[in-house]
Scaffold this motif. Structure first.
Motif, PDB file in Angstrom:
ATOM      1  N   PHE A 126       0.822  -1.215   0.000  1.00 23.61           N
ATOM      2  CA  PHE A 126       0.000   0.000   0.000  1.00 23.61           C
ATOM      3  C   PHE A 126       0.859   1.269   0.000  1.00 23.61           C
ATOM      4  CE2 PHE A 126      -2.194  -3.285   2.605  1.00 23.61           C
ATOM      5  CZ  PHE A 126      -3.160  -3.628   1.681  1.00 23.61           C
ATOM      6  N   VAL A 127       1.941   1.243   0.753  1.00 17.61           N
ATOM      7  CA  VAL A 127       2.778   2.437   0.898  1.00 17.61           C
ATOM      8  C   VAL A 127       3.577   2.729  -0.370  1.00 17.61           C
ATOM      9  CG1 VAL A 127       4.771   3.390   2.116  1.00 17.61           C
ATOM     10  CG2 VAL A 127       2.940   2.308   3.406  1.00 17.61           C
ATOM     11  N   ASN A 128       4.119   1.715  -0.987  1.00 14.95           N
ATOM     12  CA  ASN A 128       4.979   1.942  -2.152  1.00 14.95           C
ATOM     13  C   ASN A 128       4.240   2.599  -3.318  1.00 14.95           C
ATOM     14  OD1 ASN A 128       7.143   0.938  -0.745  1.00 14.95           O
ATOM     15  ND2 ASN A 128       7.064  -1.110  -1.657  1.00 14.95           N
TER      16      ASN A 128
ATOM     17  N   PHE B 272      -7.571   8.840  -2.674  1.00 11.53           N
ATOM     18  CA  PHE B 272      -8.081   7.504  -2.361  1.00 11.53           C
ATOM     19  C   PHE B 272      -6.939   6.579  -1.911  1.00 11.53           C
ATOM     20  CE2 PHE B 272     -12.484   6.705  -4.421  1.00 11.53           C
ATOM     21  CZ  PHE B 272     -12.960   7.901  -3.907  1.00 11.53           C
ATOM     22  N   ALA B 273      -5.804   6.663  -2.586  1.00  6.80           N
ATOM     23  CA  ALA B 273      -4.686   5.795  -2.233  1.00  6.80           C
ATOM     24  C   ALA B 273      -4.223   6.069  -0.803  1.00  6.80           C
ATOM     25  CB  ALA B 273      -3.529   6.000  -3.213  1.00  6.80           C
ATOM     26  N   TYR B 274      -4.157   7.341  -0.436  1.00  6.34           N
ATOM     27  CA  TYR B 274      -3.764   7.706   0.932  1.00  6.34           C
ATOM     28  C   TYR B 274      -4.749   7.146   1.950  1.00  6.34           C
ATOM     29  CZ  TYR B 274      -3.346  10.779   5.032  1.00  6.34           C
ATOM     30  OH  TYR B 274      -3.252  11.274   6.308  1.00  6.34           O
ATOM     31  N   LEU B 275      -6.032   7.320   1.674  1.00  4.71           N
ATOM     32  CA  LEU B 275      -7.045   6.886   2.641  1.00  4.71           C
ATOM     33  C   LEU B 275      -7.203   5.370   2.659  1.00  4.71           C
ATOM     34  CD1 LEU B 275      -9.489   9.818   1.973  1.00  4.71           C
ATOM     35  CD2 LEU B 275      -8.317   9.353   4.133  1.00  4.71           C
ATOM     36  N   PHE B 276      -7.079   4.718   1.512  1.00  2.00           N
ATOM     37  CA  PHE B 276      -7.119   3.252   1.512  1.00  2.00           C
ATOM     38  C   PHE B 276      -5.910   2.674   2.251  1.00  2.00           C
ATOM     39  CE2 PHE B 276     -10.441   2.762  -1.865  1.00  2.00           C
ATOM     40  CZ  PHE B 276     -11.172   1.790  -1.222  1.00  2.00           C
ATOM     41  N   ALA B 277      -4.773   3.337   2.136  1.00  2.00           N
ATOM     42  CA  ALA B 277      -3.600   2.876   2.879  1.00  2.00           C
ATOM     43  C   ALA B 277      -3.829   3.012   4.385  1.00  2.00           C
ATOM     44  CB  ALA B 277      -2.363   3.653   2.437  1.00  2.00           C
ATOM     45  N   ARG B 278      -4.446   4.113   4.787  1.00  2.00           N
ATOM     46  CA  ARG B 278      -4.757   4.288   6.207  1.00  2.00           C
ATOM     47  C   ARG B 278      -5.772   3.247   6.681  1.00  2.00           C
ATOM     48  NH1 ARG B 278      -5.760  10.466   7.949  1.00  2.00           N
ATOM     49  NH2 ARG B 278      -6.189   9.336   9.889  1.00  2.00           N
ATOM     50  N   MET B 279      -6.765   2.965   5.844  1.00  2.00           N
ATOM     51  CA  MET B 279      -7.746   1.934   6.206  1.00  2.00           C
ATOM     52  C   MET B 279      -7.097   0.561   6.286  1.00  2.00           C
ATOM     53  SD  MET B 279     -11.264   3.020   4.191  1.00  2.00           S
ATOM     54  CE  MET B 279     -10.606   3.568   2.620  1.00  2.00           C
ATOM     55  N   ALA B 280      -6.188   0.281   5.350  1.00  2.00           N
ATOM     56  CA  ALA B 280      -5.503  -1.016   5.346  1.00  2.00           C
ATOM     57  C   ALA B 280      -4.640  -1.186   6.589  1.00  2.00           C
ATOM     58  CB  ALA B 280      -4.653  -1.136   4.081  1.00  2.00           C
ATOM     59  N   LYS B 281      -4.011  -0.120   7.031  1.00  3.25           N
ATOM     60  CA  LYS B 281      -3.187  -0.171   8.236  1.00  3.25           C
ATOM     61  C   LYS B 281      -4.012  -0.654   9.435  1.00  3.25           C
ATOM     62  CE  LYS B 281      -0.443   2.802  11.318  1.00  3.25           C
ATOM     63  NZ  LYS B 281      -1.239   2.609  12.537  1.00  3.25           N
ATOM     64  N   VAL B 282      -5.179  -0.057   9.616  1.00  6.89           N
ATOM     65  CA  VAL B 282      -6.049  -0.452  10.722  1.00  6.89           C
ATOM     66  C   VAL B 282      -6.530  -1.888  10.538  1.00  6.89           C
ATOM     67  CG1 VAL B 282      -8.200   0.052  11.946  1.00  6.89           C
ATOM     68  CG2 VAL B 282      -6.769   1.934  11.112  1.00  6.89           C
ATOM     69  N   ALA B 283      -6.904  -2.232   9.313  1.00 11.45           N
ATOM     70  CA  ALA B 283      -7.417  -3.580   9.059  1.00 11.45           C
ATOM     71  C   ALA B 283      -6.349  -4.648   9.320  1.00 11.45           C
ATOM     72  CB  ALA B 283      -7.925  -3.671   7.615  1.00 11.45           C
ATOM     73  N   LEU B 284      -5.106  -4.344   8.948  1.00  8.65           N
ATOM     74  CA  LEU B 284      -4.020  -5.291   9.221  1.00  8.65           C
ATOM     75  C   LEU B 284      -3.835  -5.494  10.722  1.00  8.65           C
ATOM     76  CD1 LEU B 284      -1.383  -4.136   6.574  1.00  8.65           C
ATOM     77  CD2 LEU B 284      -2.392  -6.435   6.730  1.00  8.65           C
ATOM     78  N   GLU B 285      -3.939  -4.411  11.462  1.00  6.45           N
ATOM     79  CA  GLU B 285      -3.775  -4.491  12.914  1.00  6.45           C
ATOM     80  C   GLU B 285      -4.908  -5.262  13.581  1.00  6.45           C
ATOM     81  OE1 GLU B 285      -1.504  -0.134  13.338  1.00  6.45           O
ATOM     82  OE2 GLU B 285      -3.631  -0.366  13.887  1.00  6.45           O
ATOM     83  N   LYS B 286      -6.110  -5.221  12.963  1.00  8.31           N
ATOM     84  CA  LYS B 286      -7.292  -5.803  13.598  1.00  8.31           C
ATOM     85  C   LYS B 286      -7.712  -7.150  13.006  1.00  8.31           C
ATOM     86  CE  LYS B 286      -8.287  -2.082  16.210  1.00  8.31           C
ATOM     87  NZ  LYS B 286      -9.453  -1.241  15.916  1.00  8.31           N
ATOM     88  N   GLN B 287      -7.055  -7.592  11.935  1.00  4.89           N
ATOM     89  CA  GLN B 287      -7.556  -8.794  11.260  1.00  4.89           C
ATOM     90  C   GLN B 287      -7.463 -10.035  12.143  1.00  4.89           C
ATOM     91  OE1 GLN B 287      -5.411  -9.976   7.764  1.00  4.89           O
ATOM     92  NE2 GLN B 287      -3.409  -9.452   8.603  1.00  4.89           N
ATOM     93  N   GLY B 288      -6.578 -10.006  13.150  1.00  2.32           N
ATOM     94  CA  GLY B 288      -6.479 -11.139  14.064  1.00  2.32           C
ATOM     95  C   GLY B 288      -7.682 -11.288  14.977  1.00  2.32           C
ATOM     96  N   SER B 289      -8.564 -10.276  14.981  1.00  2.03           N
ATOM     97  CA  SER B 289      -9.747 -10.338  15.840  1.00  2.03           C
ATOM     98  C   SER B 289     -10.762 -11.364  15.361  1.00  2.03           C
ATOM     99  CB  SER B 289     -10.421  -8.959  15.881  1.00  2.03           C
ATOM    100  OG  SER B 289     -10.973  -8.628  14.609  1.00  2.03           O
TER     101      SER B 289
END
Length: 596
Positions: A489-491, A534-551
């Motif tokens: 997402f970042v690259n 959109f890329a900036y905001l999707f990257a921010r959303m992905a960051k949270v989702a990665l952190e929470k996907q273990g839930s």
């Protein structure tokens, strides 16, 4: 009949997990007491109103349309619209983000923005009646006299009265400098206004007791062009000294436009015949005052297409899971049925995921910008106010144009998913397509928005506003650049940010040589910047989702899938857009007019 479920989970995800809205709002004195429970409760009830009260009227309102009595000049809205509006007023919904001084609840604009997304999904045509009142409220709140505020703002805040903006005339659309409506001063300080206005949304209807028109007109000694425009408040019914409604004013609806979509909303040809009005703001400075309303309307129109994108997606997904046609190329996926559900086919999924990504990205950008508006209006810090103001100015044309372009793409895709049934009125999806098409045109066509972005918001200040947004991206890239899971997402985000910087510099240099180069590149440029957002905001959303996907919550898994689809399938569009923008003016202007 189409169905609608308010996307409360996604709104709460953005509000509380991505934007940290409560913390941001609590830092503002005006919203120091705000809490997540209040925001969630308001949106839950708002979603119920949209889904249960206005959504059932969308299909029937489109079929019935509005009716004009040419003898009385009164407009009758579709069956159920008036009762729904009464319920809306009784529930206190018009006053959500209004100033408490005039009866408002003082809630953040962020909440109102989310509520209106749901209303637009449910019934865009109905939502336009109260929606325009917000712009009238904002213009009077910013530029009205104390008397005008006392007379009109409490009624606009409560929804007892509605508002309009009367700009366009038969001979001029966006080029308001050519308008001819005249305002003659009277001895009592009021003005007699004469002229014609067209395409006036909600210009006449039976929902409210009075309609407050904000009208652009020229004073007798006004200079030519846009520098000679003044703004006036012209009520349908004059208002007595005690605030009660008086006699009928000299403004009426002479005809209703027969339109491709939004049939449930009255689009009026308005005639002003010695109508009484009062001046808003300074003489000949009306366009600046009206821009408060126009900018609010542009954000609102982006929100209209966001709403349509969401509801079209929901219905297309439901259809794709149920409709069976052919077998998957890799073999049967539903062997117990004579054919597979069409959702197994790759291109159907591409269309659905495109609509989903444009809905989720558009919601993130809309809410991000609404939060900036809240900061701009409520902070005591001058630097924070300026930064927020710059951010809103930069993103307003992007929201209006990028979200409405995407809404057209998404609703068309969703109709395609329905196949032949999408072309039939009863499915509801063809209405979403027709309603979405106007959003690219009114409140300044998307080309005008593109010229505004590149010419006024970027090049005119040497990219100052764009650089402020770029700093947010750079900070995020630096923070997350060391995270291996975030690389996908970042690259691409960092790469596009660099390309936008280079392209902006290149276009600025070209514009020095020939200003028409701005016009040649502007539409491509806005879409590129839209994807950067959109890329900036999707990257921010992905960051949270990665952190929470273990839930174990499938919401986060779905969010990551959507983000990956966006970066893989939609963001690459920027490569061709950059190439097109760099192609410049020559391919457009080389052909002689006679050869067209």
């Amino acid at each position: 009949m189409p169905q609608y479920t308010p996307p409360l989970r996604d709104m709460q995800f953005l509000m509380h997990e991505v934007l940290n809205a409560v913390e941001e709002l609590k830092a503002l004195p005006k919203h120091a007491d705000i809490d997540a429970e209040t925001l969630n409760a308001v949106l839950e009830e708002g979603g119920k109103f949209a889904a249960e009260v206005t959504a059932p009227l969308n299909l029937s309102g489109d079929a019935e349309g509005c009716k004009l009595d040419k003898t009385t000049h009164e407009v009758q809205t579709p069956k159920g619209f008036k009762a729904a509006y009464a319920t809306y007023v009784e529930g206190g919904w018009p006053s959500l983000s209004g100033d408490p001084e005039f009866g408002g609840q003082g809630l953040p604009i962020l909440v109102n923005q989310c509520f209106y997304e749901m209303l637009n999904s449910a019934n865009q045509a109905w939502t336009m009646y109260p929606g325009l009142s917000h712009g009238a409220y904002e213009a009077l709140h910013a530029h009205g006299t104390p008397e005008q505020k006392a007379t009109y703002l409490p009624k606009l805040t409560s929804g007892k009265w509605t508002g309009t903006m009367c700009l366009t005339e038969p001979h001029c659309g966006t080029d308001l400098g050519m308008l001819r409506s005249k305002a003659e001063p009277r001895a009592d300080g009021t003005y007699r206004i004469t002229g014609q206005k067209i395409f006036i949304s909600a210009g006449e209807h039976d929902l409210a007791d009075n309609i407050i028109h904000l009208v652009l007109a020229r004073l007798p000694d006004a200079p030519q062009g846009s520098k000679g425009i003044s703004l006036f408040v012209v009520p349908k019914y004059l208002v007595n000294a005690d605030g009660s409604i008086g006699e009928r004013n000299g403004i009426h609806c002479a005809g209703l436009e027969h339109k491709m979509g939004i049939h449930g909303n009255s689009t009026c040809q308005m005639v002003l015949d010695n109508a009484v009005g009062t001046l808003v703001g300074a003489p000949n400075k009306g366009l600046a005052a009206m821009f408060v309303m126009m900018n609010a309307a542009r954000l609102g129109v982006g929100n209209q297409s966001l709403g349509l994108t969401e509801v079209a997606y929901q219905n297309a997904v439901a259809y794709a899971k149920d409709r069976i046609q052919m077998r998957a190329l890799s073999g049967p996926k539903a062997p117990d049925k004579p054919a597979d559900p069409i959702i197994v086919h790759p291109d159907v999924r591409k269309m659905l995921l495109t609509a989903r990504a444009y809905a989720e990205g558009g919601r993130a950008l809309s809410m991000f910008t609404a939060l900036q508006l809240d900061k701009m209006l409520a902070t005591d810090d001058a630097d924070e106010r300026q930064d927020a103001d710059d951010m809103v100015a930069l993103l307003t044309p992007v929201i209006k144009a990028f979200l409405t372009d995407n809404g057209w793409i998404a609703t068309s895709h969703c109709m395609q998913v329905f196949g032949g049934h999408g072309y039939i009125h009863e499915s509801g999806v063809e209405q979403f397509v027709r309603d979405a098409r106007i959003n690219m045109i009114y409140e300044g066509t998307n080309t005008v928005q593109s010229l505004d972005l590149l010419g006024r918001k970027v090049l005119s200040d040497n990219g100052k506003k764009l650089k402020k947004f770029g700093k947010l991206i750079a900070a995020f890239v630096e923070e997350e650049g060391v995270s291996e899971p975030m690389q996908e997402f970042v690259n691409p985000l960092a790469d596009l940010g660099d390309k936008v910087t280079k392209l902006t510099t290149e276009l600025g240099m070209k514009a020095f040589g020939n200003a028409d180069e701005v016009g040649a590149a502007a539409v491509d440029y806005l879409r590129i910047v839209g994807h950067l957002c959109f890329a900036y905001l999707f990257a921010r959303m992905a960051k949270v989702a990665l952190e929470k996907q273990g839930s174990g919550d499938p919401f986060y898994t779905a969010k990551l899938h959507t983000a990956r689809f966006y970066f893989a399938k939609l963001l690459p569009e920027t490569a061709s857009l950059i190439r097109s923008a760099r192609a410049g003016l020559a391919p457009l202007m080389a052909m002689d007019e006679a050869l067209f």
